[in-house]
Scaffold this active site. Structure first.
Site, PDB file in Angstrom:
ATOM      1  CG  ASN A 210      -0.195  -0.138   2.502  1.00  0.00           C
ATOM      2  OD1 ASN A 210       0.558   0.750   2.860  1.00  0.00           O
ATOM      3  ND2 ASN A 210      -0.371  -1.250   3.210  1.00  0.00           N
ATOM      4  CG  ASP A 279      -6.857  -5.655   6.359  1.00  0.00           C
ATOM      5  OD1 ASP A 279      -6.338  -5.771   7.482  1.00  0.00           O
ATOM      6  OD2 ASP A 279      -7.439  -4.619   5.986  1.00  0.00           O
ATOM      7  CE  LYS A 289       8.198 -12.122 -14.969  1.00  0.00           C
ATOM      8  NZ  LYS A 289       8.794 -11.649 -16.200  1.00  0.00           N
ATOM      9  CG  PHE A 324      -2.604   5.180  13.548  1.00  0.00           C
ATOM     10  CD1 PHE A 324      -1.883   4.975  14.707  1.00  0.00           C
ATOM     11  CD2 PHE A 324      -2.522   6.422  12.916  1.00  0.00           C
ATOM     12  CE1 PHE A 324      -1.088   5.984  15.241  1.00  0.00           C
ATOM     13  CE2 PHE A 324      -1.734   7.432  13.438  1.00  0.00           C
ATOM     14  CZ  PHE A 324      -1.012   7.218  14.596  1.00  0.00           C
ATOM     15  CE  LYS A 338     -11.208   0.228  11.144  1.00  0.00           C
ATOM     16  NZ  LYS A 338     -10.359   1.027  10.271  1.00  0.00           N
ATOM     17  CE  LYS A 342      -8.855  -4.161  14.300  1.00  0.00           C
ATOM     18  NZ  LYS A 342      -7.767  -3.995  13.324  1.00  0.00           N
TER      19      LYS A 342
HETATM   20  N1  CTP Z   1      -3.875  -3.757  11.807  1.00  0.00           N
HETATM   21  C1  CTP Z   1      -3.172  -4.824  12.316  1.00  0.00           C
HETATM   22  N2  CTP Z   1      -3.126  -5.998  11.628  1.00  0.00           N
HETATM   23  C2  CTP Z   1      -3.773  -6.146  10.465  1.00  0.00           C
HETATM   24  C3  CTP Z   1      -4.505  -5.067   9.932  1.00  0.00           C
HETATM   25  C4  CTP Z   1      -4.540  -3.875  10.622  1.00  0.00           C
HETATM   26  O1  CTP Z   1      -2.584  -4.700  13.387  1.00  0.00           O
HETATM   27  N3  CTP Z   1      -3.702  -7.293   9.820  1.00  0.00           N
HETATM   28  C5  CTP Z   1      -3.907  -2.504  12.581  1.00  0.00           C
HETATM   29  C6  CTP Z   1      -3.270  -1.313  11.935  1.00  0.00           C
HETATM   30  O2  CTP Z   1      -1.895  -1.196  12.282  1.00  0.00           O
HETATM   31  C7  CTP Z   1      -4.075  -0.155  12.493  1.00  0.00           C
HETATM   32  C8  CTP Z   1      -5.431  -0.747  12.750  1.00  0.00           C
HETATM   33  O3  CTP Z   1      -5.258  -2.159  12.738  1.00  0.00           O
HETATM   34  O4  CTP Z   1      -3.553   0.287  13.736  1.00  0.00           O
HETATM   35  C9  CTP Z   1      -6.510  -0.361  11.795  1.00  0.00           C
HETATM   36  O5  CTP Z   1      -6.290  -0.881  10.567  1.00  0.00           O
HETATM   37  P1  CTP Z   1      -7.412  -0.876   9.394  1.00  0.00           P
HETATM   38  O6  CTP Z   1      -6.868  -1.677   8.269  1.00  0.00           O
HETATM   39  O7  CTP Z   1      -7.853   0.498   9.117  1.00  0.00           O
HETATM   40  O8  CTP Z   1      -8.632  -1.552  10.090  1.00  0.00           O
HETATM   41  P2  CTP Z   1      -9.218  -2.949  10.012  1.00  0.00           P
HETATM   42  O9  CTP Z   1      -9.438  -3.374  11.407  1.00  0.00           O
HETATM   43  O10 CTP Z   1      -8.396  -3.827   9.162  1.00  0.00           O
HETATM   44  O11 CTP Z   1     -10.652  -2.678   9.423  1.00  0.00           O
HETATM   45  P3  CTP Z   1     -11.169  -2.393   7.908  1.00  0.00           P
HETATM   46  O12 CTP Z   1     -10.362  -3.231   7.001  1.00  0.00           O
HETATM   47  O13 CTP Z   1     -12.568  -2.759   8.008  1.00  0.00           O
HETATM   48  O14 CTP Z   1     -10.998  -0.913   7.675  1.00  0.00           O
END
Ligand code: CTP
Length: 401
Positions: A210, A279, A289, A324, A338, A342
């Site tokens: 990303n 995610d 490859k 975050f 969240k 969490k």
């Molecule tokens: N985070 C994490 N591990 C993951 C994904 C996210 O620890 N596999 C943490 C990020 O570091 C951040 C927080 O979760 O502090 C929020 O991440 P975000 O991707 O915005 O939220 P999600 O809980 O994944 O929800 P969504 O995908 O629905 O936005």
């Protein structure tokens, strides 16, 4: 960051003296009152007028020089100083200081500096630096509370290559900031910060990632260290230079970040998860490859571990957990969800669509959410945002006893 601070910059007879001009300028720009004291030998390498122009103050060389600001110059200046840095420090001046010799304005003033941090940045030929006499003198100075900033290794003015090079002015500047810029209100606290993106490989040449640049997480790590915390920074692949006074652990994938964070989490007082963790990752990582074909390509994906969720489930008594949340719609509702789901103590939310917020910028626009409060902050530099987040965390920890 150095407003109201008085810094004595000692410059001695080494070719690196020319670099100290830019250090003086950096200190002045951060608001410090900079007093440059040169040895007579240093004036062969750079003229006092250079420093006088940059600092707006008389550059003292002779013991009997006066700038009429003080009564007994060396003593009053030493009393007022918040920090003294000798950069570059020649073998000669190191030897004099180690043995209490005070035969010029610089050594006399340094001898009178007994309470503030005293930093020495040696710069000399590598054979001189390695000489046991110089090494012994430096040990002696350390035993008396001076801090030696180790010289860099590199090509030296004399044509030799080795240790003895004065670190870059930006590095010395970081030392000054670390010592005196901020109150050490986080000392004794262990803080883990995650930063940057993760990369999820697809084959030996491709990965999914990303836009995260790590700037927010790095700012948090840097400011936390400046406030006295013992900082561990778990970083995904970014282009940024590691802050000097933090332990940096490099990771690439979400799995690696999970393993590293899990290993270091139990000992932390505060964990801040600023990283943009993937995610999903490809189910299969091809060892060869992936070749193109005429049709469409489908990549089956599986969920990565939610590190923050794991931390929330394993939060130990008294540990503070801050996440975050980056959203493009319904920022507050989604972020509050969240926070609860969490088991977080705080979540820092931003809307990617707001000008001045998000990836790659030097600024951010965030809202800090806790169980009972929502604080919306205006656009600020990422370092200022880091200050605010740490202020909030500290006041919450103090409230909870
Ligand atoms: N985070 C994490 N591990 C993951 C994904 C996210 O620890 N596999 C943490 C990020 O570091 C951040 C927080 O979760 O502090 C929020 O991440 P975000 O991707 O915005 O939220 P999600 O809980 O994944 O929800 P969504 O995908 O629905 O936005």
């Amino acid at each position: 960051m150095l407003k109201g601070k008085t810094v004595i910059l000692g410059v001695t007879g080494s070719i690196a003296a020319y670099k100290s001009a830019s250090l003086a300028s950096m200190l002045v720009k951060q608001g410090a009152e900079v007093h440059v004291i040169m040895t007579q030998n240093a004036t062969n390498f750079i003229h006092p007028i250079t420093f006088e122009t940059l600092t707006g103050r008389k550059c003292l060389v002779d013991t009997f020089d006066r700038n009429f600001e003080f009564q007994v110059e060396h003593v009053s200046l030493a009393k007022k100083a918040d920090l003294v840095l000798i950069a570059p420090a020649s073998a000669n001046v190191i030897g004099k200081m180690a043995n209490g010799i005070a035969d010029d304005m610089l050594t006399t003033t340094v001898l009178a500096c007994t309470t503030c941090p005293r930093l020495i940045a040696p710069a000399m030929n590598t054979r001189m630096f390695g000489n046991s006499i110089v090494q012994e003198n430096m040990k002696k100075l350390e035993a008396h509370g001076f801090e030696i900033i180790q010289p860099a290794v590199g090509y030296l003015a004399c044509g030799d290559t080795g240790s003895g090079k004065m670190p870059e002015p930006s590095v010395l500047f970081e030392y000054v900031l670390q010592k005196i810029a901020l109150e050490k209100d986080l000392s004794g606290k262990k803080i883990l910060v995650t930063a940057g993106p993760t990369r999820e490989p697809l084959d030996p040449v491709r990965f999914l990632t990303n836009h995260s640049t790590g700037k927010m997480g790095y700012a948090l790590a840097k400011i936390a260290a400046m406030r006295g915390a013992e900082v561990t920074l778990v970083s995904g692949p970014v282009e940024l230079q590691a802050p000097l006074f933090v332990r940096k652990l490099d990771v690439t994938t979400a799995r690696e970040m999970f393993e590293t964070v899990r290993a270091y989490a139990p000992e932390q007082d505060i964990i801040i998860k600023a990283a943009a963790v993937a995610d999903y990752r490809p189910v299969h990582v091809s060892s060869e490859k992936v070749k193109k074909s005429d049709g469409e390509l489908e990549i089956p994906m599986e969920r990565t571990d939610d590190i923050l969720k794991y931390l929330g489930e394993h939060k130990r008594e008294g540990q503070f957990l801050c996440g975050f949340s980056m959203e493009t719609e319904n920022m507050l509702e989604n972020s509050r969800r969240k926070l609860e789901k969490k088991n977080l103590d705080m979540i820092v939310a931003n809307n990617l669509k707001t000008a001045g917020a998000g990836f790659g910028t030097d600024t951010n626009v965030v809202t800090i959410l806790t169980e009972d409060e929502t604080e919306e902050l205006p656009v600020m530099s990422k370092e200022e945002v880091a200050q605010k987040i740490l202020d909030q965390i500290l006041s919450r920890i103090q409230q909870n006893g």
